[in-house]
Scaffold this active site. Structure first.
Site, PDB file in Angstrom:
ATOM      1  N   ARG A  12       0.665  -1.503   0.261  1.00  0.00           N
ATOM      2  CA  ARG A  12      -0.086   0.098   0.204  1.00  0.00           C
ATOM      3  C   ARG A  12       0.767   1.430   0.057  1.00  0.00           C
ATOM      4  NH1 ARG A  12      -5.658   2.024   0.662  1.00  0.00           N
ATOM      5  NH2 ARG A  12      -6.283  -0.534   0.192  1.00  0.00           N
ATOM      6  N   GLU A  70     -10.248   6.175   6.710  1.00  0.00           N
ATOM      7  CA  GLU A  70      -8.054   6.017   6.813  1.00  0.00           C
ATOM      8  C   GLU A  70      -7.620   7.805   6.416  1.00  0.00           C
ATOM      9  OE1 GLU A  70      -8.150   2.051   5.153  1.00  0.00           O
ATOM     10  OE2 GLU A  70      -5.848   1.587   6.109  1.00  0.00           O
TER      11      GLU A  70
END
Lengths: 791, 491
Positions: A327, A730
């Site tokens: 990520r 997030e």
């Protein structure tokens, strides 16, 4: 004082909504404020419950020579001691790689690693007994820093990279080139409720466990693995967590498994609740990085080529590092287009606790790195950093990410940034700050506006699925269950809103129930910001199926077509007839209509071929931007964040109050990561020296900018998500990158001819070190966490 | 002699005879009372999840302060009223701060919420009106929330405190005053346990001396903001505890135009105003001292007696000039505060001896004072460097100087070489300051630890002295948060 928060409902829904889009309070808000919301340690434990304390390794690396438990066993109140030898199944609590022993049995991987567990009549007795073991380790020098690991070339996972085009010629051919290294610190989750689990043995080997976990299915699975029993013997339940932030995705498992082993062997309930200091030492944190980068660009700051190697400190085992560091790669572009790009990663083994998921899951590090590069380009070209950002922003025709996915909402991205530039009065304030800095010798101000683009979906494809279980009882009350867990983010409330909306009933009629592997199996963790997207859709599907059967019954009863039956205001309307929802429910039971449904949802469209680095890993992106202003004392490095403007895209919000709570909370948590939160490991012993709130400083109320302006960007998710909302858990963390860049901007005022060598976290010491470097007197040594080293 | 700890909870008098001397209020609430609303977040008095209100009878009125139940020993509740989060919603009707927390979305995971509610409860019930944002921030400095980012909590507090004051709690306060008066029984020593294991709270210094003579090995307890951690974190097997909290003489504050005398058991909260009156920087130092919970429990004497190298008060008091009073079975003695600190965590205190009071030399005409606390986080943090300066001016020249630092050595320590170099300096000749600034490097050899590196500490110490001189010389724009009352308040 100028604090406000706004939300804008962007136009009408197809039908007016009663619950969805409303700023309803958290489902447990009243219980929270009364102290009536139960966490695991608040549940009255069954008589005879044993309390568990963990015996920890006194060294960071080496072979275990002996563990003498004589004194531990003899300690008053001790009933049993568990070691690796007691594990009937597999001594492994790892999520995938098989490299996390529940109890170390041959080698030590980090200082404090679990060696054994004490079961005693009281928690106090267990804790005291655990300290009396005599442990002998054949000590080896541990790898603590990135440099240690690089020197030994030890990794937990293979190197991985991807890119596009030919980077070397792009760099060589660019009018300007820069290179550098950015150190990015880790972060402790500091969920207020520490890790906890209560395991109760049932008949014939059954285990029921209450666990403070984001991933009940994994707790269930690992307990079965450790005990050598089928998954079906184990039920994991979680009503709520006192915070998670990723720290209870894989890291809750070990404690639940130890409690389960104790319960399995003693036939008594066993409870683990880690002391805060032990929790710091025993559980993983956000990965820290040293990112080495090179960039080529023109006079306008437009990037021609970019290359980066992320050296990620993963700790002693793989844990979730594959997904985390992947990520980081997916977000090394943040919002910017690179014509030629190469992103490489090393997943380094260090003798420190295994780093793990933390809100943003690697994304924040990748994005901070590229924002730092934007600043470096701005300083080199003399352009405003915001103009450099604009020059590189994804745009039509330059909209393909380094991994091949097209950015479909470049218009949203640009609109968010441009709107915030205007509403924050960035240009006017930039000029005022320059004037202030010309006059002010000691105090310097800085400002920065940074964008956020965050990919939504698990990059491990099979996790993009969810289940829900909905029952309608004959009194019309609704039992709601799904695979998502509640850690404070308001997931339960949002999904209750969805289900109440579907049935057209008062939300009080929907009873939210604890997540349980016995009700919804094979779930994904509540992670990747996906809780509402996945479970909301599954719950809507389940409720919709029941509703359809109820509508069919009403249609049959009143002799009208099913499509003409509607549910609203706690009633069901069929032509000219109507009855209460409860009456129809009873009628359905009388007519043998099934009022229970397991809903299932899987995210469409996405794909990711990791081996060939091709596909569309994300269903969509969430966007945002933040503009932060700071003031720095260049004599001490102390600073204050004085104003922050945030504009964030949550699509069409299901609950704007909850979404704003996520945005503000995420921003402040990100700000803590980049400012005062500094993890310090002893360089020689590998011991964590910041292991409690007295030494590890998360933001307090006065750190929050007094002038905080948060608004939701009016937008609609172009993908068919639940009520066209976007995930929000997030992405807001990375709004805090603006604080880091504003601090660098303030320091830059000391000497505009020099780049600011500021590492994260920008503690007062790191800031003062950067100031001294700009003054031409760099300080020797480094900040306690390793930042501000003289290169 | 009384053999039971007595306090009130929910209008009932509780008598505890059988608790371990080390038992904490939090464990009693959670394990004995099963009042699990109060949470353990850190067990070291830093996160505030365990905050409860303790009420003590002061001149006939019960006054409530927030405390961290995790490090308050049960015995310290003697004579107090314990109010926990379960106790403030009367008959299911939420307290105004609870209502506001719900209305403003002030809870997410909810784990810190009970402690936050109790901090806001004491602010609401005891705080003056109107309540400013900064006051709320101070009230919450000892309450960590990891979810919300605090904004909705602060808004909730402001909203609740802006409304007309709800008087429901006054009935409880009045009934409790009667109950506490009943159990106060002044002059009676408290001794719970036996000769090998006890919690004792003598009511007079005479009894205290006698007890310490008999048990010189006993742990002397003041506010427990440090001793509490010996128990919860170090798991020290402390069996004998002598608490000073019932000796009225040790709680006295006395001021003359020249001297402020603070009894050892004067809490930081109680000392705040008198110290702030000496100099605004001292007031700011006290505002940032721990948190509201720590200031309510922690004491001036305790902060000195435990000899931390980074204790905030000693450097400031040493720079001002302070005399320490010690007492014990062998009598009393006095010494300059700086002489009390011998080496790391080693103080000039005999077994059985206790800190009685400290005399602080106030500023005179031509005196100026500055102190600065440098931390990673502004509020509720321990100093990396704490610098304090008292200068006597003769016109624009420095006639004499006292300089002390915390965090720069194994003890709070004066800077004799720097002080000497400062004498005679001209405030208007910045270039001439260099020898004094350079002298700091000879006075101190700071160490590196998790708070700061030695290089940073050395540079900051130098820069703080520079800042003090610049401010005294009249410079502006030296502070992020301006010195309260202007730059030259003490002149």
């Amino acid at each position: 004082m100028n604090i406000r928060h706004e939300f804008d409902d962007t136009g009408p829904d197809a039908e007016p909504l009663r619950h969805v889009r409303k700023p309803l309070p958290h489902d447990s808000a009243r219980r929270h404020v009364m102290g009536a919301a139960d966490y695991i340690d608040d549940v009255r434990e069954p008589a005879g419950t044993l309390h568990v304390a963990i015996g920890m390794a006194p060294k960071a690396r080496g072979a275990i020579r002996s563990i003498d438990l004589t004194a531990v066993r003899a300690h008053p109140g001790v009933v049993r001691v568990l070691t690796a030898a007691d594990v009937p199944g597999k001594n492994d609590v790892s999520p995938a790689a098989g490299d996390d022993p529940m109890f170390a049995d041959t080698r030590i991987g980090f200082h404090g690693q679990a060696l054994f567990a004490v079961l005693a009549e009281t928690r106090d007795a267990a804790r005291r007994a655990a300290k009396t073991a005599i442990v002998e380790i054949e000590e080896e020098a541990p790898s603590v820093s990135v440099e240690d690991a690089l020197e030994r070339a030890e990794t937990v996972l293979p190197d991985y990279g991807f890119g596009r085009g030919e980077v070397a010629p792009a760099l060589d051919g660019a009018p300007h080139r820069l290179q550098g290294s950015l150190r990015i610190g880790g972060q402790e989750h500091f969920y207020l409720e520490g890790q906890a689990a209560l395991a109760t043995p049932g008949e014939e080997g059954d285990i029921h466990v209450l666990s403070s976990t984001q991933h009940p299915t994994e707790v269930q699975h690992v307990i079965a693995r450790v005990l050598g029993i089928p998954d079906a013997y184990v039920t994991c339940e979680v009503r709520r967590m006192g915070g998670g932030f990723g720290g209870k995705e894989s890291q809750a498992t070990q404690w639940a498994a130890i409690a389960a082993l104790g319960a399995h062997l003693t036939k008594r309930p066993c409870k683990v609740r880690l002391d805060r200091d032990d929790d710091f030492v025993l559980t993983g944190k956000r990965h820290d990085f040293r990112s080495d980068w090179r960039v080529g660009f023109d006079d306008e700051g437009v990037i021609a080529g970019f290359a980066v190697t992320h050296n990620a400190r993963c700790g002693y085992s793989a844990d979730l590092s594959q997904g985390v560091v992947d990520r980081t790669m997916f977000h090394s572009d943040n919002s910017y287009f690179f014509p030629a790009v190469r992103i490489d990663t090393r997943r380094l083994l260090t003798n420190t606790v295994s780093n793990t998921a933390f809100r943003g899951f690697g994304g924040p590090q990748g994005m901070l790195m590229i924002e730092h590069v934007m600043d470096r380009i701005a300083w080199a070209t003399g352009r405003d950093p915001l103009d450099v950002r604009y020059a590189n922003l994804y745009r039509p025709g330059a909209d393909v990410t380094p991994y091949g996915q097209t950015v479909e909402e470049t218009d949203t991205l640009r609109a968010v940034v441009e709107t915030l530039e205007r509403t924050s009065e960035y240009r006017t304030r930039r000029a005022a700050i320059a004037a202030f800095n010309d006059r002010s010798k000691i105090l310097k101000k800085g400002i920065a506006l940074t964008p956020v683009k965050f990919g939504i979906s698990f990059t491990l494809m099979h996790l993009n699925q969810a289940g829900a279980l909905v029952h309608v009882y004959q009194d019309g009350s609704v039992h709601l269950n799904h695979g998502g867990t509640e850690m404070g983010q308001g997931l339960y409330q949002k999904i209750a809103q969805v289900v109440a909306e579907e049935f057209g009933i008062a939300i009080e009629r929907v009873r939210i129930t604890a997540t349980s592997t016995g009700k919804v199996p094979n779930t994904a963790p509540t992670a990747a910001s996906s809780g509402t997207d996945l479970n909301g859709m599954a719950a809507k599907i389940a409720a919709g199926a029941i509703k359809a059967r109820m509508a069919a019954r009403a249609a049959e009863r009143f002799g009208i077509p099913q499509e003409e039956v509607t549910f609203r205001d706690d009633r069901v309307f069929a032509g000219n007839e109507s009855l209460t929802f409860a009456e129809l429910a009873r009628d359905c039971v009388m007519h043998r209509v099934h009022l229970s449904e397991a809903g299932f949802y899987r995210t469409p469209t996405i794909s990711w071929d990791r081996a060939n680095a091709k596909g569309r890993p994300f269903l969509y992106f969430a966007y945002g931007a933040a503009c932060s202003e700071v003031i720095v004392d260049t004599l001490t490095g102390e600073y204050k964040v004085t104003r922050v403007d945030i504009l964030h895209d949550v699509g069409r919000s299901i609950n704007p109050a909850i979404d704003i709570g996520q945005i503000e909370g995420g921003f402040v948590q990100g700000m803590g990561w980049l400012t005062t939160e500094e993890l310090v490991y002893d360089e020689t012993s590998g011991r964590l020296r910041t292991h409690a709130p007295s030494t590890y400083k998360i933001p307090v109320a006065s750190d929050v900018p007094e002038d905080l302006r948060v608004a939701l960007f009016p937008n609609t998710n172009r993908m068919e998500t639940i009520y066209r909302s976007k995930a929000v858990g997030e992405p807001p963390v990375m709004l805090a990158n603006s604080v880091f860049c504003a601090l660098a901007d303030a320091v830059h005022a000391l000497d505009p001819a020099r780049p600011v060598p500021l590492d994260a976290p920008a503690t007062p010491e790191a800031v003062l070190r950067a100031c001294e470097a700009l003054r031409g007197n760099p300080l020797p040594g480094s900040a306690p966490g390793g930042g501000g080293r003289v290169a | 002699m009384r053999d039971a700890i007595r306090f009130t909870r929910n209008g009932t008098i509780r008598e505890i005879r059988d608790a371990h001397p080390r038992a904490t209020l939090l464990d009693w609430l959670r394990l004995e009372e099963r009042a699990t609303g109060t949470k353990e977040g850190c067990a070291e008095g830093d996160c505030g999840a365990c905050t409860v209100a303790l009420g003590r009878l002061i001149e006939g009125r019960v006054v409530y302060e927030p405390v961290n139940a995790c490090i308050v020993l049960l015995g310290q509740c003697d004579g107090a009223d314990v109010v926990s989060v379960e106790d403030i919603a009367a008959d299911g009707a939420l307290h105004p701060v609870q209502e506001a927390m719900v209305a403003h979305h002030g809870s997410q995971c909810g784990f810190c919420t009970p402690g936050i509610v109790m901090s806001l409860f004491t602010l609401y019930e005891e705080g003056a009106r109107p309540v400013e944002r900064a006051t709320v921030n101070d009230a919450l400095a000892g309450n960590l929330c990891r979810c919300t980012g605090y904004r909705p909590i602060v808004d909730a507090a402001l909203d609740a405190c802006a409304a007309p004051r709800d008087r429901r709690f006054e009935a409880h306060r009045e009934a409790t005053a009667r109950a506490l008066a009943e159990i106060a029984a002044a002059g009676e020593d408290l001794f719970v346990g036996d000769e090998t294991r006890f919690f004792a709270a003598p009511a007079s210094e005479e009894s205290l001396c006698a007890l310490l003579a008999r048990h010189p090995d006993a742990t002397i307890l003041a506010g427990a903001t440090d001793v509490g951690l010996w128990i919860t974190k170090a798991l020290m097997e402390i069996e004998k505890i002598v608490w000073l909290g019932r000796i009225e003489a040790l709680r006295e504050t006395h001021a003359t135009p020249e001297t402020l005398t603070l009894g050892a058991m004067v809490s930081h909260a109680a000392a705040h105003e008198a110290l702030a009156a000496i100099d605004p920087d001292l007031g700011e130092l006290m505002r940032r001292f721990g948190s509201a919970q720590v200031r309510a429990s922690g004491t001036v004497g305790g902060n000195i007696a435990n000899g931390s190298p980074i204790g905030d008060l000693p450097p400031a008091l040493i720079a001002l000039g302070a005399t320490l009073h010690l007492a014990g079975a062998k009598g009393t003695r006095t010494l300059p505060l700086e002489d009390f600190f011998i080496a790391y965590r080693r103080q000039d205190r005999e077994p059985g001896e206790y800190v009685r009071a400290v005399d602080i030399d106030k500023l005179r005409k031509h005196d100026v004072f500055r102190c600065y606390k440098v931390t990673k986080r502004f509020d509720e943090d321990i100093s990396a460097v704490m610098g304090a300066f008292r200068l006597r001016l003769d016109g624009r020249r420095i006639a004499s100087a006292r300089v002390a630092f915390g965090g720069m050595a194994a003890t709070p320590k004066r800077a004799p070489l720097t002080e000497a170099a400062l004498v005679g300096l001209d405030l208007d000749d910045e270039l001439a300051w260099a020898p004094a600034l350079d002298a700091l490097a000879r006075d101190y050899r700071p160490m590196s630890d998790h708070r700061a590196s030695s290089e940073y500490r050395a540079l900051v110490a130098r820069n703080l002295l520079f800042k003090a001189l610049a401010e005294i010389a009249g410079a502006e724009g030296t502070r992020i948060a301006p010195r309260i009352g202007g730059l030259a308040a003490a002149e």
